[in-house]
Write an enzyme that holds these catalytic residues in place. Structure first.
Site: not given
Length: 876
Positions: A574, A576-579, A581, A596, A705
């Site tokens: 995955g 995401g917005s900040f990193g 996974v 993460k 979120d």
């Protein structure tokens, strides 16, 4: 058992073949077509499979074909139209598909035609010859027929006594039935008939001269307008009348009271207004009356007490006021639901025959009378959301059949009586938000069936038990009781102080004298402490791993590098917005983990990391993603490296299941499909998580979120809420605040973020509820709120709201629609469809535009669990 032998065709003089209610399997042998003298063929309630052989059309003497309740597939053979002597044709409850051959509608000898509970589709012919002049029984219920109801049915088949067209997709106007002089059973429920207009119910007036009518159901359609007073001219012989689930407006005609033989009357889920006619009490044979979910007002008339045979009375979700009639105990009620009205007063209906009593969300007051203990067989009692006061009567313990007892949001005081220990069958007990005090009884830990216990926000004190339900922090809630201690670590309660510890108080006072001697040393230590704090402020601001999970150490960069095979793209699960996974395996102990890795070059990533650490160190719940440890250090290139290490969720995110990528033809693997029960359970899991964050943490936490990609599923498909990178604490008593742990990025994701956030409002628990409502609607429609179909002012909330209540299946995910259509039994289908409607209403109530109007997450949890239990009762 076994197959029907093919050589039965050698019995050329056979007239009757009766094989029903056995365990026969295999196909109907085609050789049966050579039995020219056969007149009667019965084979219902077996395990016959395969298609209906077309050779059956050779049996020119055949009068009866009955092959219901088997597993036959394929279409009805056209050759059936050759059987000119056929009087009974029944293939009820098979798996037939295709369309009905037109030739069958010209069999003038046909008296009974029954193909209900199959998957037959198409439309009925609009015109035929002389039709079916001898037809008495016509049932095509629970199929997939479309189009309008053709006028030849009432005009040509004038001998009909049973007409079943329910649970299809018929639409348009309903023709006049005035020619059906002998009809007894008329069922057109759960279609798409009507347009919501004023003339939709005109056809009802055509039934006024039919003296044989016993059963009429038009429920679950789109009929609008007023219910005409001509309904009062129906035959007084009518016993069952179903009008629920439509768009009918206006007052309930008092003429309905003419039906002195009526046993069932349902008018729920419409827009009826005004008062209940006093004359309704004349229906003294009524057993079941449902008027829930309307706009009815006024007082509940005392005339209902004349209904001596009334067993089930449902008046919930209206605007009734005044007291509960004092003489309802004259009825034989087993089920009484008066919830969500404006009822007041202190009258409590202690009807001794009750099994379920729901008075929740009214304005009832006074003490709960001791007579409640006389309701011997009471299974469910819900009096939440009222103003009851005084102590819980000890006689409540005499209701030893209780399974659900909900008394939250009242003003009860005193202790929990010892007599409650008799409620050994209890599964749900909610006493939250009262003024109860004393110790939490230890006998609650001995309740073997107790699955949910909420004692939050009372004044309990003493030691919290650690056995039974108290071993499960996700099923037991004790927040807001500041004087309790002990319990399992998940409750994060202070340790209990023993008497032995208290006896040492004198010794501690003596030691205080010694501490004075070292006063100067203490001042020096304070100065050192201040100096150390000043040094810490100069260092990089980052949380320590020990504050999160004591049993895990801060893992090194190298350890995570090996675990993820060098952060290989093959291990990427995955972004995401900040990193990103990655999945991995810790070599030290073989633990499967999700790592993460923060992209610290992204603006706000560091603040997100801090926010997530701060939130996760304070929380622990079975429906929250479990963090194992953190990594805060330097990578092999000398760059700052920060990562969070979580328990791996083997079934990925909810998003992957709601919107799965197509599986390539050359790749083996199961499709990701969520059935209805799984979706209900996951919605409950998410609601449990939010209820914990909002109501049971030391400081309220707002997730900010919530969306499918942030809900992870474990091996048992249990939902876990994750990604607290935007989480915020609420430190004040108000539900709104601007006090943030993290200000990184937008407060949520477009499509899921509450509309008030876009106007600069502070975060709130109501904002999470909005996101939950949108997520819930997405789960059952299968439609993302960010899809291109929603433009300008259109959104998922309005899309669902405009479709209710008539187009429930139209907007539902096709996977769930198939599940509904394949369900056996009309009652089961109806229950599932009603549950879907209730789910959508919850989703809409959660995603309302005004925050204060949104449903509380506690009420959401309770209603979803009720829906889940209703579905379990159907066998799902």
């Amino acid at each position: 058992m076994g197959e029907i032998p093919k050589n039965i065709s050698g019995c050329l003089d056979l007239l009757h073949v009766r094989l029903s209610r056995n365990q026969l399997s295999g196909e109907v042998p085609p050789e049966i077509g050579s039995m020219a003298k056969l007149r009667f063929l019965y084979g219902s309630a077996n395990n016959l499979r395969g298609s209906i052989p077309s050779s059956i059309g050779n049996l020119s003497s055949l009068e009866v074909v009955s092959l219901s309740k088997n597993y036959l597939i394929g279409s009805l053979p056209r050759a059936l139209g050759q059987l000119t002597k056929l009087s009974i044709l029944t293939f009820l409850q098979n798996r037939l598909s295709g369309t009905i051959p037109p030739s069958l509608f010209n069999l003038s000898s046909l008296e009974k035609f029954e193909v209900g509970y199959n998957q037959i589709h198409g439309s009925l012919p609009t015109t035929i010859g002389f039709g079916l002049p001898n037809l008495q029984y016509f049932s095509i219920a629970s199929n997939q027929f479309v189009g309008s109801i053709p006028p030849w049915i009432p005009n040509n088949a004038t001998k009909l006594t049973i007409l079943q067209l329910s649970s299809n997709k018929f639409s348009g106007k309903v023709p006049s039935f005035e020619s059906l002089h002998n009809v007894q059973w008329l069922n057109i429920q759960f279609n798409r008939l009507g347009s919501g207009g004023s003339g939709d119910l005109k056809f009802l007036c055509s039934l006024t001269n039919i003296t044989s009518l016993l059963f009429l159901s038009v429920a679950g359609n789109r009929f609008g307008g007023l219910l005409s007073r001509c309904i009062g001219n129906f035959s007084i012989a009518i016993e069952q009348l179903f009008l629920g689930g439509n768009l009918i407006t206006g007052e309930i005609p008092r003429e309905i009271s003419n039906f002195v033989n009526l046993e069932i009357l349902t008018m729920e889920e419409n827009s009826f207004s005004g008062a209940i006619p006093i004359d309704l009490g004349n229906l003294q044979n009524l057993v079941f009356l449902s008027l829930s979910y309307n706009n009815l007002s006024g007082v509940i008339p005392s005339s209902l007490q004349k209904m001596k045979r009334l067993i089930k009375l449902l008046l919930s979700n209206n605007q009734f006021h005044g007291p509960i009639p004092s003489h309802l105990d004259n009825c034989s009620l087993t089920w009484l639901n008066l919830s969500n009205n404006n009822l007041s007063g202190s009258i409590f209906p202690a009807v001794k025959t009750l099994i379920s009593l729901d008075l929740s969300n009214n304005h009832l007051s006074g003490a709960l009378p001791v007579e409640v203990g006389q309701i011997d067989h009471l299974d469910t009692l819900n009096i939440s959301g009222n103003m009851f006061s005084g102590e819980i009567p000890s006689t409540l313990g005499d209701c030893n059949a209780l399974v659900v007892l909900v008394m939250k949001d009242n003003h009860f005081q005193g202790s929990i009586p010892q007599s409650i220990s008799s409620l050994r069958s209890i599964e749900e007990l909610d006493l939250s938000n009262n003024n109860l005090s004393g110790e939490i009884p230890k006998f609650l830990a001995a309740f073997d069936f107790l699955k949910y216990l909420n004692l939050s926000y009372n004044n309990f004190e003493g030691t919290l038990p650690t056995e039974g339900v108290f071993k499960n922090a996700s099923a037991t809630f004790v927040a807001g009781n500041n004087k309790i201690c002990g319990g399992i670590p998940e409750f994060q309660l202070p340790k209990c102080v023993s008497r032995h510890s208290k006896s040492k108080g004198v010794v501690h006072k003596l030691k205080l004298l010694l501490s004075i001697i070292f006063g100067l040393i203490g001042v020096l230590l304070v100065l050192i402490f201040v100096y150390v704090c000043w040094l810490k402020k100069k260092k990089a601001q980052e949380p320590t791993s020990s504050s999160i999970v004591e049993s895990w150490q801060n893992l090194s960069y190298g350890t995570l590098l090996k675990a993820t095979n060098g952060f290989s793209s093959a291990n990427l699960i995955g972004v995401g917005s900040f990193g990103s996974v990655y999945k991995g395996i810790l070599q030290e102990n073989g633990t499967n983990v999700a790592v993460k890795v923060l992209n610290l070059m992204h603006h706000g990533a560091l603040k997100s990391f801090k926010a997530e650490c701060e939130a996760l160190k304070c929380i622990k719940h079975r429906n929250l993603l479990k963090i194992l440890t953190v990594c805060s250090g330097i990578d092999y290139n000398g760059n700052e490296f920060k990562a969070l290490v979580f328990e791996l969720m083997v079934n990925g995110s909810l998003k992957e299941w709601l919107h799965p990528c197509p599986i390539p033809a050359d790749v083996d693997g199961p499709s990701k499909i969520l059935n209805l029960i799984q979706r209900i359970k996951i919605t409950i899991d998410i609601a449990f998580a939010l209820e914990y964050l909002h109501n049971q943490c030391h400081n309220t936490i707002v997730h900010c979120d919530l969306k499918p990609s942030n809900v992870l599923l474990d091996a048992e498909m249990v939902g876990h809420v994750g990604d607290f990178g935007l989480a915020k604490f609420i430190l004040e008593s108000t539900s709104y605040t601007n006090t943030n742990i993290s200000s990184a990025g937008l407060r949520g994701t477009i499509g899921y973020a509450a509309p008030e956030y876009g106007m600069g409002s502070g975060v709130s628990i109501e904002g999470d509820v909005y996101s939950y409502g949108i997520l819930m609607l997405e789960m059952f429609t299968g439609i993302s709120p960010t899809t291109e179909i929603f433009k300008e002012n259109s959104n998922l909330h309005n899309f669902v709201k405009e479709a209710l209540p008539k187009r429930v299946l139209e907007i539902t995910d096709h996977i769930l629609v198939q599940e509904v259509e394949s369900s056996v039994g009309q009652s089961r289908k109806s229950t599932i469809q009603n549950c879907l409607l209730m789910i959508y209403k919850i989703g809409i109530a959660c995603s309302l535009g005004v925050p204060r109007d949104r449903m509380s997450i506690t009420d959401v949890t309770a209603q979803l669990r009720s829906i889940r239990d209703r579905l379990y009762a159907t066998g799902l």
